[in-house]
Design a protein around this motif. Structure first.
Motif, PDB file in Angstrom:
ATOM      1  N   ASP A 103       0.822  -1.014   0.435  1.00 37.92           N
ATOM      2  CA  ASP A 103      -0.055   0.061   0.094  1.00 37.92           C
ATOM      3  C   ASP A 103       1.076   1.175   0.262  1.00 37.92           C
ATOM      4  O   ASP A 103       0.329   2.034  -0.771  1.00 37.92           O
ATOM      5  N   ILE A 104       1.763   1.129   1.235  1.00 39.17           N
ATOM      6  CA  ILE A 104       3.335   2.365   0.619  1.00 39.17           C
ATOM      7  C   ILE A 104       3.489   2.411  -0.323  1.00 39.17           C
ATOM      8  O   ILE A 104       2.869   3.841  -0.842  1.00 39.17           O
ATOM      9  N   VAL A 105       3.513   1.440  -0.849  1.00 34.63           N
ATOM     10  CA  VAL A 105       4.897   1.303  -2.403  1.00 34.63           C
ATOM     11  C   VAL A 105       3.906   1.917  -3.602  1.00 34.63           C
ATOM     12  O   VAL A 105       4.549   2.367  -4.117  1.00 34.63           O
ATOM     13  N   ALA A 106       2.798   1.642  -3.502  1.00 36.07           N
ATOM     14  CA  ALA A 106       1.260   2.504  -4.479  1.00 36.07           C
ATOM     15  C   ALA A 106       1.066   3.532  -4.715  1.00 36.07           C
ATOM     16  O   ALA A 106       1.026   4.400  -5.201  1.00 36.07           O
ATOM     17  N   CYS A 107       1.442   4.015  -2.893  1.00 33.15           N
ATOM     18  CA  CYS A 107       0.800   5.314  -2.708  1.00 33.15           C
ATOM     19  C   CYS A 107       2.113   6.534  -3.390  1.00 33.15           C
ATOM     20  O   CYS A 107       2.077   7.765  -3.778  1.00 33.15           O
ATOM     21  N   LYS A 108       3.331   6.284  -2.787  1.00 35.05           N
ATOM     22  CA  LYS A 108       5.063   6.756  -2.893  1.00 35.05           C
ATOM     23  C   LYS A 108       4.867   6.908  -4.617  1.00 35.05           C
ATOM     24  O   LYS A 108       5.026   7.702  -5.496  1.00 35.05           O
ATOM     25  N   LYS A 109       4.509   5.705  -5.263  1.00 33.05           N
ATOM     26  CA  LYS A 109       4.904   5.721  -7.131  1.00 33.05           C
ATOM     27  C   LYS A 109       3.275   6.531  -7.934  1.00 33.05           C
ATOM     28  O   LYS A 109       3.946   7.360  -8.214  1.00 33.05           O
ATOM     29  N   ASN A 110       2.594   7.000  -6.507  1.00 36.43           N
ATOM     30  CA  ASN A 110       0.877   8.148  -6.974  1.00 36.43           C
ATOM     31  C   ASN A 110       1.442   9.260  -6.646  1.00 36.43           C
ATOM     32  O   ASN A 110       0.449  10.023  -6.610  1.00 36.43           O
ATOM     33  N   GLN A 111       2.143   8.933  -5.750  1.00 37.03           N
ATOM     34  CA  GLN A 111       2.251  10.287  -4.740  1.00 37.03           C
ATOM     35  C   GLN A 111       1.271  11.025  -3.906  1.00 37.03           C
ATOM     36  O   GLN A 111       0.581  12.434  -3.953  1.00 37.03           O
ATOM     37  N   VAL A 112       0.729  10.247  -3.638  1.00 34.42           N
ATOM     38  CA  VAL A 112      -0.384  10.523  -2.348  1.00 34.42           C
ATOM     39  C   VAL A 112       0.166   9.967  -0.945  1.00 34.42           C
ATOM     40  O   VAL A 112       1.286   8.584  -0.592  1.00 34.42           O
ATOM     41  N   LEU A 113      -0.164  10.622   0.071  1.00 37.44           N
ATOM     42  CA  LEU A 113       0.435  10.197   1.810  1.00 37.44           C
ATOM     43  C   LEU A 113      -0.422   9.396   1.872  1.00 37.44           C
ATOM     44  O   LEU A 113      -1.379   8.772   1.708  1.00 37.44           O
ATOM     45  N   SER A 114       0.387   8.598   3.257  1.00 41.59           N
ATOM     46  CA  SER A 114      -0.086   6.945   3.665  1.00 41.59           C
ATOM     47  C   SER A 114      -0.312   6.744   4.691  1.00 41.59           C
ATOM     48  O   SER A 114       1.067   7.961   5.519  1.00 41.59           O
ATOM     49  N   ILE A 115      -1.448   6.173   5.497  1.00 43.81           N
ATOM     50  CA  ILE A 115      -1.295   6.233   6.619  1.00 43.81           C
ATOM     51  C   ILE A 115      -0.607   4.725   6.715  1.00 43.81           C
ATOM     52  O   ILE A 115      -2.063   4.174   5.809  1.00 43.81           O
ATOM     53  N   TRP A 116       0.237   3.680   7.367  1.00 44.27           N
ATOM     54  CA  TRP A 116       0.009   2.750   7.776  1.00 44.27           C
ATOM     55  C   TRP A 116      -0.339   2.136   9.337  1.00 44.27           C
ATOM     56  O   TRP A 116      -0.038   3.279  10.136  1.00 44.27           O
ATOM     57  N   VAL A 117      -1.599   1.431   8.730  1.00 41.21           N
ATOM     58  CA  VAL A 117      -1.957   0.796   9.979  1.00 41.21           C
ATOM     59  C   VAL A 117      -0.926  -0.173  11.036  1.00 41.21           C
ATOM     60  O   VAL A 117      -1.200  -1.456  10.117  1.00 41.21           O
TER      61      VAL A 117
END
Length: 80
Positions: A25-39
């Motif tokens: 999920d974090i990798v996908a967010c970085k690829k799309n330049q979206v902030l990520s919150i990991w639970v």
């Protein structure tokens, strides 16, 4: 999927925060330049997800709310 979501709802990457429980999920967010919150109470362990450097880590559902509140002024919002 993130890219499709953004397109479908006519959103920019700076308008959302993604909440996920896996390193991918974090990798996908970085690829799309979206902030990520990991639970950290679900799938991946901290050692695995932490290597992907999520923008935020939430230990409880309440943490998610606090993170979103703290980032709200920094998120780009569409004008109504």
């Amino acid at each position: 999927m993130i890219k499709k979501f953004l397109k479908k709802y006519s959103l920019e990457n700076k308008e959302i925060i993604y909440v996920g429980d896996e390193a991918r999920d974090i990798v996908a967010c970085k690829k799309n330049q979206v902030l990520s919150i990991w639970v950290n109470w679900r799938y991946d362990i901290p050692e695995v997800a932490g290597k992907e450097n999520p923008d935020f880590i939430a230990g409880t559902p309440a943490d998610i709310l606090e993170i979103v509140k703290s980032e709200q002024p920094n998120l780009k919002r569409q004008e109504d």
